[in-house]
Scaffold this motif. Structure first.
Motif, PDB file in Angstrom:
ATOM      1  N   ALA A  44       0.823  -1.215   0.000  1.00  0.00           N
ATOM      2  CA  ALA A  44       0.000   0.000   0.000  1.00  0.00           C
ATOM      3  C   ALA A  44       0.857   1.264   0.000  1.00  0.00           C
ATOM      4  CB  ALA A  44      -0.954  -0.003   1.191  1.00  0.00           C
ATOM      5  N   LEU A  45       1.843   1.313  -0.917  1.00  0.00           N
ATOM      6  CA  LEU A  45       2.743   2.461  -0.996  1.00  0.00           C
ATOM      7  C   LEU A  45       2.161   3.601  -1.805  1.00  0.00           C
ATOM      8  CD1 LEU A  45       6.148   0.613  -1.505  1.00  0.00           C
ATOM      9  CD2 LEU A  45       5.129   1.494   0.616  1.00  0.00           C
ATOM     10  N   ARG A 322       3.702   5.303 -12.811  1.00  0.00           N
ATOM     11  CA  ARG A 322       4.856   4.565 -12.307  1.00  0.00           C
ATOM     12  C   ARG A 322       4.496   3.144 -11.880  1.00  0.00           C
ATOM     13  NH1 ARG A 322       5.756   5.017  -6.530  1.00  0.00           N
ATOM     14  NH2 ARG A 322       4.211   6.319  -5.475  1.00  0.00           N
ATOM     15  N   SER A 323       3.314   2.685 -12.308  1.00  0.00           N
ATOM     16  CA  SER A 323       2.848   1.352 -11.936  1.00  0.00           C
ATOM     17  C   SER A 323       2.630   0.467 -13.156  1.00  0.00           C
ATOM     18  CB  SER A 323       1.520   1.437 -11.168  1.00  0.00           C
ATOM     19  OG  SER A 323       1.617   2.297 -10.051  1.00  0.00           O
ATOM     20  N   VAL A 324       2.749  -0.854 -12.924  1.00  0.00           N
ATOM     21  CA  VAL A 324       2.296  -1.863 -13.874  1.00  0.00           C
ATOM     22  C   VAL A 324       1.172  -2.625 -13.177  1.00  0.00           C
ATOM     23  CG1 VAL A 324       2.903  -3.888 -15.246  1.00  0.00           C
ATOM     24  CG2 VAL A 324       4.605  -2.101 -14.843  1.00  0.00           C
ATOM     25  N   PRO A 343       6.336  -4.459  -5.277  1.00  0.00           N
ATOM     26  CA  PRO A 343       4.906  -4.198  -5.070  1.00  0.00           C
ATOM     27  C   PRO A 343       4.646  -2.793  -4.540  1.00  0.00           C
ATOM     28  CG  PRO A 343       5.763  -5.647  -3.353  1.00  0.00           C
ATOM     29  CD  PRO A 343       6.860  -5.491  -4.361  1.00  0.00           C
ATOM     30  N   LEU A 344       3.581  -2.166  -5.096  1.00  0.00           N
ATOM     31  CA  LEU A 344       3.166  -0.839  -4.660  1.00  0.00           C
ATOM     32  C   LEU A 344       1.804  -0.855  -3.983  1.00  0.00           C
ATOM     33  CD1 LEU A 344       4.231   1.301  -7.764  1.00  0.00           C
ATOM     34  CD2 LEU A 344       5.467   0.999  -5.604  1.00  0.00           C
ATOM     35  N   ASN A 345       0.927  -1.749  -4.430  1.00  0.00           N
ATOM     36  CA  ASN A 345      -0.396  -1.874  -3.811  1.00  0.00           C
ATOM     37  C   ASN A 345      -1.091  -3.108  -4.392  1.00  0.00           C
ATOM     38  OD1 ASN A 345      -2.678  -1.359  -2.238  1.00  0.00           O
ATOM     39  ND2 ASN A 345      -2.742   0.819  -2.769  1.00  0.00           N
ATOM     40  N   ARG A 346      -2.166  -3.518  -3.726  1.00  0.00           N
ATOM     41  CA  ARG A 346      -2.944  -4.665  -4.184  1.00  0.00           C
ATOM     42  C   ARG A 346      -4.408  -4.343  -3.955  1.00  0.00           C
ATOM     43  NH1 ARG A 346      -0.017  -8.619  -1.826  1.00  0.00           N
ATOM     44  NH2 ARG A 346      -1.318  -8.878   0.008  1.00  0.00           N
ATOM     45  N   LEU A 347      -5.217  -4.495  -5.023  1.00  0.00           N
ATOM     46  CA  LEU A 347      -6.622  -4.102  -4.993  1.00  0.00           C
ATOM     47  C   LEU A 347      -7.495  -5.345  -5.094  1.00  0.00           C
ATOM     48  CD1 LEU A 347      -6.297  -1.219  -7.634  1.00  0.00           C
ATOM     49  CD2 LEU A 347      -5.852  -1.095  -5.160  1.00  0.00           C
TER      50      LEU A 347
END
Length: 380
Positions: A44-45, A322-324, A343-347
């Motif tokens: 969750a960045l 800045r995400s894939v 990892p930056l986040n997970r939905l």
């Protein structure tokens, strides 16, 4: 919103055997499927929230969610089509054709087009049927609606053009068929004044007015001792920057073509079954075993590889800011860094598999599940 990283600007013929990518993967993988790598706690960045959701019917065909500005057009297997605005998920129109779908959706924001399981091409405008035409082969790729025309790539590797207003057939281009074709979406799109299609392992540039061939570029060459090993269709989504279009040849390679010159920029071995996406620096792809890779758009050199989602069934990726973004088979959307795959986040969605490559409409990331859930996520 700029800091969130969600948005770059703010957030076959009847005698041909059709097989799905998942069936081929099972046939060639050998043995039981390995256990997926355990997920780490959500980082969750970057801040993302679910803005809206709605339901359509179940999605069990190769759905292409079409974006035109902030409008979204999508469909379910039972023939339901919906036009949405992306900000709040408001329905603009909803329609239902007379039978289940095999391919869709194509749209230019005005005209939408789908193909039914009985090979009927149907065009609609604002939810009302305009015309229908029978296609003489199975179709698994969403029609392309562009330039007041509707273009169809069929499983027998024929390409046809129809008048967008009347449905009158304008031309057809036919190639020799192979013993096997994929029951998956192929490649068809417009780049400038050229119609780009995938025919076997080749990217082909056609004149959209006549269907004549302007150039052909092989991304991969068929090899192997049987029809399965020689199957090298171009599949799914592509990555375009300017005149350079990058695509995946099923289970063989990823490559980029300069469509203005009709020349190969680079090609590199890659064993994947879904399409690619990218940005001005990189091309991103998912391997058949769930590894996610980034290649240099300039020369195809590998930039990084992530094994955090290994052995999960993944959608094609979507590069956004800045995400894939990639969807998996338990209804999660994973946001990874374009720089290193971290990892930056997970939905979360509804727990069923993500049915189509996620799309970006305005500042809204949209995902559709097999159970028919449609979810819109926005930066916080």
């Amino acid at each position: 919103m700029k800091a969130s990283g969600i948005n770059a600007t703010g957030w076959a013929r009847s005698c041909v055997l059709a097989v799905s990518a998942c069936v081929l993967a099972a046939c060639t993988g050998g043995g039981a499927k390995p256990k997926p790598v355990e997920l780490s706690p959500n980082a969750a960045l970057i801040g993302v929230r679910q803005a809206w959701s709605l339901k359509i019917g179940a999605v069990n065909f190769p759905l292409d969610v079409k974006v035109n500005g902030e409008r979204i057009t999508l469909a379910s297997s039972d023939g339901t089509l919906v036009g949405l605005e992306s900000t709040g998920g408001r329905e603009i129109w909803r329609a239902k054709v007379s039978e289940p779908l095999a391919a869709g959706v194509g749209s230019d924001g005005k005209t939408a087009a789908v193909v039914t399981r009985s090979n009927m091409l149907i065009a609609l405008r604002d939810g009302k049927e305009l015309w229908r035409q029978r296609i003489p082969a199975q179709v698994y790729t969403a029609p392309l609606v562009a330039g007041e025309r509707v273009f169809v790539l069929a499983a027998d590797r024929s390409v046809s053009a129809f008048d967008g207003a009347t449905g009158r057939k304008l031309w057809a281009q036919q190639r020799p068929g192979d013993a096997l074709v994929l029951r998956e979406a192929g490649v068809i799109r417009a780049v400038g004044d050229t119609l780009i299609v995938g025919l076997s392992g080749r990217m082909v540039g056609l004149n959209p007015l006549s269907g004549s061939v302007r150039w052909e570029v092989p991304i991969a060459t068929a090899r192997g001792a049987n029809d399965v090993e020689r199957l090298i269709d171009l599949v799914g989504s592509v990555s375009r920057e300017g005149t350079v279009v990058c695509a995946r040849a099923f289970q063989v390679a990823v490559g980029c073509v300069d469509t203005a010159k009709g020349t190969l920029v680079w090609s590199t071995p890659s064993n994947g079954v879904v399409g690619v996406h990218g940005n001005e620096r990189s091309v991103f792809g998912v391997e058949a075993d769930g590894k996610i890779l980034a290649w240099s758009r300039v020369n195809g050199d590998r930039q990084w590889v992530s094994e955090r989602l290994k052995y999960r069934a993944m959608t094609a990726p979507l590069a956004v800011g800045r995400s894939v973004a990639v969807g998996d088979d338990i209804g999660l959307i994973h946001l990874l860094s374009v720089e290193d795959g971290s990892p930056l986040n997970r939905l979360t969605t509804d727990g069923s598999a993500i049915a189509a490559t996620p799309v970006l409409a305005g500042d809204t990331l949209v995902a559709v599940t097999r159970n028919g859930g449609v979810f819109g996520f926005r930066p916080e």
